[in-house]
Design a protein around this motif. Structure first.
Motif, PDB file in Angstrom:
ATOM      1  N   ALA A 197      -9.667  -2.068   2.069  1.00 18.09           N
ATOM      2  CA  ALA A 197      -9.090  -2.697   3.257  1.00 18.09           C
ATOM      3  C   ALA A 197      -7.896  -1.894   3.780  1.00 18.09           C
ATOM      4  N   ALA A 198      -7.037  -1.427   2.867  1.00 26.77           N
ATOM      5  CA  ALA A 198      -5.875  -0.644   3.285  1.00 26.77           C
ATOM      6  C   ALA A 198      -6.308   0.675   3.915  1.00 26.77           C
ATOM      7  N   THR A 199      -7.347   1.283   3.346  1.00 21.66           N
ATOM      8  CA  THR A 199      -7.854   2.540   3.888  1.00 21.66           C
ATOM      9  C   THR A 199      -8.422   2.325   5.284  1.00 21.66           C
ATOM     10  N   ARG A 200      -9.193   1.270   5.474  1.00 21.97           N
ATOM     11  CA  ARG A 200      -9.782   0.989   6.783  1.00 21.97           C
ATOM     12  C   ARG A 200      -8.720   0.762   7.842  1.00 21.97           C
ATOM     13  N   ARG A 201      -7.621   0.119   7.458  1.00 19.34           N
ATOM     14  CA  ARG A 201      -6.547  -0.102   8.429  1.00 19.34           C
ATOM     15  C   ARG A 201      -5.905   1.227   8.838  1.00 19.34           C
ATOM     16  N   SER A 202      -5.645   2.071   7.849  1.00 17.10           N
ATOM     17  CA  SER A 202      -4.879   3.285   8.122  1.00 17.10           C
ATOM     18  C   SER A 202      -5.684   4.398   8.772  1.00 17.10           C
ATOM     19  N   VAL A 203      -6.991   4.450   8.534  1.00 15.54           N
ATOM     20  CA  VAL A 203      -7.780   5.527   9.158  1.00 15.54           C
ATOM     21  C   VAL A 203      -7.891   5.343  10.670  1.00 15.54           C
ATOM     22  N   ARG A 204      -7.504   4.182  11.174  1.00 15.51           N
ATOM     23  CA  ARG A 204      -7.538   3.971  12.628  1.00 15.51           C
ATOM     24  C   ARG A 204      -6.393   4.697  13.333  1.00 15.51           C
ATOM     25  N   ILE A 205      -5.397   5.136  12.585  1.00 14.11           N
ATOM     26  CA  ILE A 205      -4.224   5.791  13.167  1.00 14.11           C
ATOM     27  C   ILE A 205      -4.464   7.296  13.178  1.00 14.11           C
ATOM     28  N   ASP A 206      -4.261   7.920  14.304  1.00 15.16           N
ATOM     29  CA  ASP A 206      -4.500   9.367  14.364  1.00 15.16           C
ATOM     30  C   ASP A 206      -3.403  10.114  13.610  1.00 15.16           C
ATOM     31  N   ARG A 207      -3.765  11.314  13.180  1.00 14.36           N
ATOM     32  CA  ARG A 207      -2.891  12.073  12.283  1.00 14.36           C
ATOM     33  C   ARG A 207      -1.567  12.459  12.945  1.00 14.36           C
ATOM     34  N   GLU A 208      -1.586  12.739  14.225  1.00 15.82           N
ATOM     35  CA  GLU A 208      -0.341  13.078  14.915  1.00 15.82           C
ATOM     36  C   GLU A 208       0.631  11.903  14.909  1.00 15.82           C
ATOM     37  N   THR A 209       0.099  10.702  15.074  1.00 16.78           N
ATOM     38  CA  THR A 209       0.962   9.518  15.050  1.00 16.78           C
ATOM     39  C   THR A 209       1.510   9.274  13.650  1.00 16.78           C
ATOM     40  N   ILE A 210       0.662   9.466  12.635  1.00 12.97           N
ATOM     41  CA  ILE A 210       1.139   9.335  11.251  1.00 12.97           C
ATOM     42  C   ILE A 210       2.290  10.296  11.000  1.00 12.97           C
ATOM     43  N   ALA A 211       2.101  11.552  11.431  1.00 16.34           N
ATOM     44  CA  ALA A 211       3.142  12.559  11.232  1.00 16.34           C
ATOM     45  C   ALA A 211       4.421  12.168  11.967  1.00 16.34           C
ATOM     46  N   ARG A 212       4.262  11.655  13.181  1.00 16.86           N
ATOM     47  CA  ARG A 212       5.428  11.282  13.977  1.00 16.86           C
ATOM     48  C   ARG A 212       6.207  10.146  13.312  1.00 16.86           C
ATOM     49  N   ILE A 213       5.481   9.137  12.828  1.00 14.59           N
ATOM     50  CA  ILE A 213       6.140   7.997  12.185  1.00 14.59           C
ATOM     51  C   ILE A 213       6.829   8.430  10.893  1.00 14.59           C
ATOM     52  N   LYS A 214       6.143   9.219  10.073  1.00 10.03           N
ATOM     53  CA  LYS A 214       6.736   9.623   8.792  1.00 10.03           C
ATOM     54  C   LYS A 214       7.926  10.552   8.996  1.00 10.03           C
ATOM     55  N   THR A 215       7.834  11.438   9.976  1.00  6.21           N
ATOM     56  CA  THR A 215       8.961  12.326  10.266  1.00  6.21           C
ATOM     57  C   THR A 215      10.165  11.518  10.721  1.00  6.21           C
ATOM     58  N   TYR A 216       9.926  10.539  11.591  1.00  7.11           N
ATOM     59  CA  TYR A 216      11.028   9.708  12.101  1.00  7.11           C
ATOM     60  C   TYR A 216      11.640   8.856  10.992  1.00  7.11           C
ATOM     61  N   THR A 217      10.814   8.162  10.231  1.00 16.00           N
ATOM     62  CA  THR A 217      11.360   7.289   9.189  1.00 16.00           C
ATOM     63  C   THR A 217      12.056   8.083   8.098  1.00 16.00           C
ATOM     64  N   ASN A 218      11.581   9.302   7.832  1.00  8.46           N
ATOM     65  CA  ASN A 218      12.230  10.124   6.812  1.00  8.46           C
ATOM     66  C   ASN A 218      13.615  10.578   7.241  1.00  8.46           C
ATOM     67  N   THR A 219      13.922  10.556   8.545  1.00  6.27           N
ATOM     68  CA  THR A 219      15.270  10.916   8.971  1.00  6.27           C
ATOM     69  C   THR A 219      16.290   9.874   8.530  1.00  6.27           C
ATOM     70  N   TYR A 220      15.840   8.649   8.251  1.00  9.39           N
ATOM     71  CA  TYR A 220      16.733   7.599   7.784  1.00  9.39           C
ATOM     72  C   TYR A 220      16.896   7.611   6.270  1.00  9.39           C
TER      73      TYR A 220
END
Length: 254
Positions: free
Chosen positions: A191-214
């Motif tokens: 279920a967790a995999t199915r939820r996350s594969v809907r997000i494109d890789r560029e968006t994943i990178a953008r979110i992780k880069t932003y949250t890692n700044t905190y």
């Protein structure tokens, strides 16, 4: 990478999901130079596979991972190098541009806690346990602490390191180390995999880069971890405790 029974790690890529399985149950999936190298190779494959959006990290056997492999003399001779390379693995998991999901159905100790803490989502069965026993050997969780601190905060991370205690899955969930406790673990992971594969890789990178700044890792964190572990390995009594365990099976507290 295929399903080689002799390999410490299996990698299977299917569509947008990559599954990494720690595959040395006879050694409690302990961390040595071979496993670290296999993790780096697998992460290389994932980075070169633009269709992959999710990394699932699981295990075979009752242990997710027992931490450093004390039985390997060569690994014990190069603690700084191994700690530095293992830190690099954790950093790649934590900061990479895919969603990482740890699927834990057993015991986790030492460096295994680092693998779990580096992941974006952690799923665990109710009988999973988490511990940092390094202090009992005279060591410290040098590579693990920066990632555990980001997960559960400095106070709880320090307490776990200094108490050498064991967390149940429920305890770990209350602290934030585990996101979901579910005895239908494979269903939860699917279920967790199915939820996350809907997000494109560029968006994943953008979110992780932003949250890692905190919650940034210090620029010299890898060097600090390697130096701290190498120094601890030279402390009086540490080598004797490890050697006694490899020869007799007696743990330091026995």
């Amino acid at each position: 990478m295929g399903m080689d029974p002799g390999s410490p790690l299996d990698l299977v890529v299917k569509g947008a999901a990559a599954t990494l399985t720690l595959n040395r149950p006879d050694r409690r999936n302990a961390i040595d130079a071979a496993l670290i190298a296999a993790l780096h190779r697998s992460l290389d494959v994932i980075e070169r596979s633009p269709e992959v959006r999710v990394l699932r990290l699981g295990h075979r056997g009752p242990w997710f991972c027992s931490g450093m492999d004390f039985e390997d003399r060569d690994d014990r001779a190069e603690p700084a190098a191994n700690a530095g390379e293992f830190f690099a693995v954790l950093e790649r998991i934590a900061c990479g541009d895919v969603v990482s999901i740890a699927v834990v159905g057993g015991q986790v100790a030492g460096g295994g806690v680092g693998l779990v803490a580096a992941c974006d989502t952690v799923l665990a069965s109710s009988d999973a346990t988490f511990s940092l026993p390094e202090a009992l050997w005279g060591l410290l969780p040098a590579a693990v602490y920066p990632f555990l601190r980001r997960r559960i905060g400095p106070g709880p991370a320090r307490h776990l390191a200094l108490s050498a205690g064991t967390l149940t899955a429920a305890d770990a969930a209350r602290l934030g180390l585990v996101d979901e406790v579910n005895d239908r673990l494979e269903n939860a992971a699917t279920a967790a995999t199915r939820r996350s594969v809907r997000i494109d890789r560029e968006t994943i990178a953008r979110i992780k880069t932003y949250t890692n700044t905190y919650d940034p890792l210090p620029a010299d964190a890898r060097t600090r971890a390697a130096t701290a572990l190498a120094g601890a390995m030279q402390a009086p009594g540490v080598a004797h405790r490890i050697e006694r365990w490899t020869q007799t099976g007696r743990l330091p507290w026995e």
